[in-house]
Design a protein around this motif. Structure first.
Motif, PDB file in Angstrom:
ATOM      1  N   ARG A 178      -5.307  14.119   5.292  1.00 14.51           N
ATOM      2  CA  ARG A 178      -4.548  13.772   6.495  1.00 14.51           C
ATOM      3  C   ARG A 178      -4.026  12.336   6.412  1.00 14.51           C
ATOM      4  NH1 ARG A 178      -8.801  16.805   8.684  1.00 14.51           N
ATOM      5  NH2 ARG A 178      -9.889  14.962   9.469  1.00 14.51           N
ATOM      6  N   LYS A 179      -4.824  11.453   5.836  1.00 16.16           N
ATOM      7  CA  LYS A 179      -4.392  10.059   5.709  1.00 16.16           C
ATOM      8  C   LYS A 179      -3.225   9.950   4.727  1.00 16.16           C
ATOM      9  CE  LYS A 179      -6.127   5.392   5.320  1.00 16.16           C
ATOM     10  NZ  LYS A 179      -7.321   4.562   5.340  1.00 16.16           N
ATOM     11  N   GLU A 180      -3.269  10.721   3.648  1.00 13.46           N
ATOM     12  CA  GLU A 180      -2.157  10.716   2.696  1.00 13.46           C
ATOM     13  C   GLU A 180      -0.859  11.125   3.387  1.00 13.46           C
ATOM     14  OE1 GLU A 180      -3.875  13.248  -0.298  1.00 13.46           O
ATOM     15  OE2 GLU A 180      -4.350  11.533  -1.571  1.00 13.46           O
ATOM     16  N   ALA A 181      -0.937  12.115   4.280  1.00 14.32           N
ATOM     17  CA  ALA A 181       0.249  12.540   5.030  1.00 14.32           C
ATOM     18  C   ALA A 181       0.732  11.423   5.954  1.00 14.32           C
ATOM     19  CB  ALA A 181      -0.063  13.808   5.830  1.00 14.32           C
ATOM     20  N   MET A 182      -0.204  10.741   6.603  1.00 10.74           N
ATOM     21  CA  MET A 182       0.145   9.630   7.489  1.00 10.74           C
ATOM     22  C   MET A 182       0.856   8.518   6.716  1.00 10.74           C
ATOM     23  SD  MET A 182      -2.439   7.126   9.610  1.00 10.74           S
ATOM     24  CE  MET A 182      -2.850   6.140   8.174  1.00 10.74           C
ATOM     25  N   LEU A 183       0.442   8.310   5.484  1.00  9.76           N
ATOM     26  CA  LEU A 183       1.009   7.217   4.685  1.00  9.76           C
ATOM     27  C   LEU A 183       2.437   7.496   4.233  1.00  9.76           C
ATOM     28  CD1 LEU A 183      -2.092   6.161   2.571  1.00  9.76           C
ATOM     29  CD2 LEU A 183      -1.190   5.123   4.659  1.00  9.76           C
ATOM     30  N   GLN A 184       2.945   8.667   4.539  1.00  9.16           N
ATOM     31  CA  GLN A 184       4.336   8.982   4.221  1.00  9.16           C
ATOM     32  C   GLN A 184       5.298   8.386   5.257  1.00  9.16           C
ATOM     33  OE1 GLN A 184       5.143  10.283   1.235  1.00  9.16           O
ATOM     34  NE2 GLN A 184       2.940  10.060   0.971  1.00  9.16           N
ATOM     35  N   GLN A 185       4.749   7.837   6.340  1.00  9.25           N
ATOM     36  CA  GLN A 185       5.591   7.196   7.344  1.00  9.25           C
ATOM     37  C   GLN A 185       6.271   5.977   6.735  1.00  9.25           C
ATOM     38  OE1 GLN A 185       3.222   6.367  10.810  1.00  9.25           O
ATOM     39  NE2 GLN A 185       2.463   8.464  10.930  1.00  9.25           N
ATOM     40  N   ASP A 186       7.458   5.669   7.231  1.00 13.38           N
ATOM     41  CA  ASP A 186       8.277   4.601   6.658  1.00 13.38           C
ATOM     42  C   ASP A 186       7.542   3.268   6.509  1.00 13.38           C
ATOM     43  OD1 ASP A 186      10.437   6.249   6.262  1.00 13.38           O
ATOM     44  OD2 ASP A 186      11.376   5.736   8.173  1.00 13.38           O
ATOM     45  N   PHE A 187       6.799   2.851   7.534  1.00 10.40           N
ATOM     46  CA  PHE A 187       6.135   1.548   7.448  1.00 10.40           C
ATOM     47  C   PHE A 187       5.227   1.469   6.229  1.00 10.40           C
ATOM     48  CE2 PHE A 187       2.369  -1.075   8.112  1.00 10.40           C
ATOM     49  CZ  PHE A 187       2.959  -2.321   8.251  1.00 10.40           C
ATOM     50  N   PHE A 188       4.477   2.521   5.969  1.00 12.12           N
ATOM     51  CA  PHE A 188       3.501   2.493   4.890  1.00 12.12           C
ATOM     52  C   PHE A 188       4.124   2.661   3.509  1.00 12.12           C
ATOM     53  CE2 PHE A 188       0.965   3.879   8.584  1.00 12.12           C
ATOM     54  CZ  PHE A 188       0.060   2.836   8.600  1.00 12.12           C
ATOM     55  N   LYS A 189       5.321   3.225   3.446  1.00 11.82           N
ATOM     56  CA  LYS A 189       5.955   3.472   2.146  1.00 11.82           C
ATOM     57  C   LYS A 189       6.195   2.192   1.356  1.00 11.82           C
ATOM     58  CE  LYS A 189       8.090   7.897   3.057  1.00 11.82           C
ATOM     59  NZ  LYS A 189       9.325   8.645   3.169  1.00 11.82           N
ATOM     60  N   GLN A 190       6.344   1.073   2.039  1.00 12.45           N
ATOM     61  CA  GLN A 190       6.541  -0.185   1.328  1.00 12.45           C
ATOM     62  C   GLN A 190       5.287  -0.601   0.551  1.00 12.45           C
ATOM     63  OE1 GLN A 190       7.003  -3.622   3.974  1.00 12.45           O
ATOM     64  NE2 GLN A 190       6.146  -2.392   5.631  1.00 12.45           N
ATOM     65  N   PHE A 191       4.149  -0.036   0.914  1.00 17.13           N
ATOM     66  CA  PHE A 191       2.889  -0.286   0.214  1.00 17.13           C
ATOM     67  C   PHE A 191       2.421   1.050  -0.347  1.00 17.13           C
ATOM     68  CE2 PHE A 191       2.967  -2.661   4.253  1.00 17.13           C
ATOM     69  CZ  PHE A 191       3.197  -3.924   3.757  1.00 17.13           C
ATOM     70  N   SER A 192       3.128   1.577  -1.295  1.00 19.40           N
ATOM     71  CA  SER A 192       2.887   2.919  -1.807  1.00 19.40           C
ATOM     72  C   SER A 192       1.412   3.187  -2.038  1.00 19.40           C
ATOM     73  CB  SER A 192       3.641   3.120  -3.119  1.00 19.40           C
ATOM     74  OG  SER A 192       3.253   4.323  -3.723  1.00 19.40           O
ATOM     75  N   SER A 193       0.950   4.330  -1.530  1.00 22.85           N
ATOM     76  CA  SER A 193      -0.451   4.696  -1.743  1.00 22.85           C
ATOM     77  C   SER A 193      -0.696   5.098  -3.196  1.00 22.85           C
ATOM     78  CB  SER A 193      -0.869   5.822  -0.800  1.00 22.85           C
ATOM     79  OG  SER A 193      -0.111   6.970  -1.062  1.00 22.85           O
ATOM     80  N   GLU A 194       0.376   5.160  -3.981  1.00 14.42           N
ATOM     81  CA  GLU A 194       0.217   5.424  -5.410  1.00 14.42           C
ATOM     82  C   GLU A 194       0.176   4.124  -6.201  1.00 14.42           C
ATOM     83  OE1 GLU A 194       3.192   8.231  -6.576  1.00 14.42           O
ATOM     84  OE2 GLU A 194       2.650   9.593  -4.960  1.00 14.42           O
ATOM     85  N   SER A 195       0.113   3.006  -5.495  1.00 14.58           N
ATOM     86  CA  SER A 195       0.019   1.699  -6.124  1.00 14.58           C
ATOM     87  C   SER A 195      -1.296   1.600  -6.882  1.00 14.58           C
ATOM     88  CB  SER A 195       0.054   0.612  -5.039  1.00 14.58           C
ATOM     89  OG  SER A 195      -0.531  -0.573  -5.488  1.00 14.58           O
TER      90      SER A 195
END
Length: 137
Positions: free
Chosen positions: A41-58
């Motif tokens: 669920r958190k991975e889905a939340m991180l697809q929001q625009d604000f979080f995309k600048q800090f890619s969870s795949e970093s």
């Protein structure tokens, strides 16, 4: 490296990243661990625009679905999936999670930390008064 156990929907990594807290620390790793379903669920939340600048795949930020009650599997996953090095200085965070786990599992987890991590400090925060408004949640 930072390992946040039972991270839930915490956004500390993103708060720190938005303030350039990791600049100059190219090898810093921030691993968030929680139940696999919650991590999904958190991975889905991180697809929001604000979080995309800090890619969870970093390479700095990783999410790991694991059960904190199973320290052997947790240890193996931290190394194999996240590249955690137990010999490196490590900050372990447990924020509002230990009170949701049975006492025997908390003891096991807290005993595991210094056995696995050679140079670690633990930062913990949990409710102390279960009868107050926060504790009743």
């Amino acid at each position: 490296q930072v390992v946040s156990l039972g991270s839930g929907y915490d956004t500390t990594f993103f708060w720190l990243a938005s303030r350039a807290a990791f600049e100059g620390f190219d090898n810093v790793k921030y691993v968030e661990v929680d139940y696999p379903a919650l991590i999904g669920r958190k991975e889905a939340m991180l697809q929001q625009d604000f979080f995309k600048q800090f890619s969870s795949e970093s390479p700095k930020h990783m999410l790991l679905g694991a059960d904190l009650r199973k320290t052997k599997a947790l240890q193996e996953a931290l190394v194999a999936k996240c590249g955690v090095d137990p010999s490196l200085p490590t900050i372990i965070i447990t924020e509002c999670v230990l009170n949701y786990i049975r006492t025997k599992h908390v003891r096991n987890l807290l005993r595991w930390i210094p056995k696995f991590f050679v140079d670690a400090v633990s930062l913990g925060y949990d409710q102390l008064h279960p009868e107050d408004a926060f504790g009743e949640v």
